[in-house]
Design an enzyme around this catalytic site. Sequence first.
Site, PDB file in Angstrom:
ATOM      1  N   TYR A 149       0.831  -1.209   0.000  1.00 39.70           N
ATOM      2  CA  TYR A 149       0.000   0.000   0.000  1.00 39.70           C
ATOM      3  C   TYR A 149       0.861   1.252   0.000  1.00 39.70           C
ATOM      4  CZ  TYR A 149      -2.771   3.815   1.921  1.00 39.70           C
ATOM      5  OH  TYR A 149      -3.354   5.036   2.144  1.00 39.70           O
ATOM      6  N   ASN A 178      -4.082  10.404  10.552  1.00 44.17           N
ATOM      7  CA  ASN A 178      -5.141   9.462  10.976  1.00 44.17           C
ATOM      8  C   ASN A 178      -6.500  10.144  10.980  1.00 44.17           C
ATOM      9  OD1 ASN A 178      -2.467   8.632  12.413  1.00 44.17           O
ATOM     10  ND2 ASN A 178      -3.700   6.769  12.431  1.00 44.17           N
TER      11      ASN A 178
END
Length: 338
Positions: A149, A178
Amino acid sequence: MARILLTGGAGYIGSHTYLALREAGHEVTIIDDFSNSDPEVIARLARIAGGDVDLHVGSILDRAFLAHVFAERRIDGVVHFAARKAVGESVALPLDYFETNIWGLTLLMQEMRAAGVWRIVFSSTATVYGDPETFPIPETAPLSHASPYAFTKLTCERILEQAAAADPWVTGVLRYFNPVGAHPSGLIGEDPRGIPGNLMPYIAKVALGELPRLTVHGADYDTPDGTCWRDYIHVMDLARAHVLSMGQLLEGKSHVLNVGTGRPVSVLEMHRAYSDVVGRELPHAIGPRRPGDVPRLYADPARARAELGFEAQYDLEEMCRTSWAWVQAQAAGWRFNC
């Protein structure tokens, strides 16, 4: 203002960015194949925004579909979210990630070039910093990858860089930390399939009683309370960063920026904050460290502040409060994944 094409616009970050772009006065066209989202998101966006959503259903891997969208609409810029995004899944399915993330961006940019559309905001990630040694992390930190990824995101950044050396591309690369929380309406938010891999959605499922407890993976790190530090940013702040980024592209200014708060939050701090919002102590237990976790990962957001005028507005309590309102609303009625 401008017409913006939003790829993956029915997803978690994409749907919130749609609303932020609309609020800023832009016209927005969404393309999505609903492989990791639900069509009900579109109905909810229409309800919040107070009007129909301009939607084209299809894949970024379908070049004929992309050509049709660019022929149908005058597009001034693209915000590109459509990608696979799970680190663990990428280890098991690397070729699928290479196809969707790298080839998908390549096809999209080919059709953008054919249509004379040169502005693109790219959804990148803090995982391109690998295991950093400098904190907070500046954009100049060494880049690396620890998963397929992360490799795809770093490769896509390089594609944008190399393409801009040949054609008049204006690019905004946003490295997320995040994203958490939900829209204040409670109508859209994050509801991952299965057992969540991220902390806040996991805690939310504990609060709902869908999971028995939060396991804290390690409490002996070199941090004040022994648990890992992370940089959490509210999804509405992140959405606003995309609006500001596109604004700079429309003025011809490219950039590569961290999007975070610069204020690290530990696992136990997040647990306490969510428990306070819910109104009861949520069960948790201390477990062994998890392979691959680093003690600290948080942004230096100074460049985003200087170049975009971006400053995160939502605090930790608001992140938890909007998340809890969202998951409660879904538990009380119809639920979907996005």
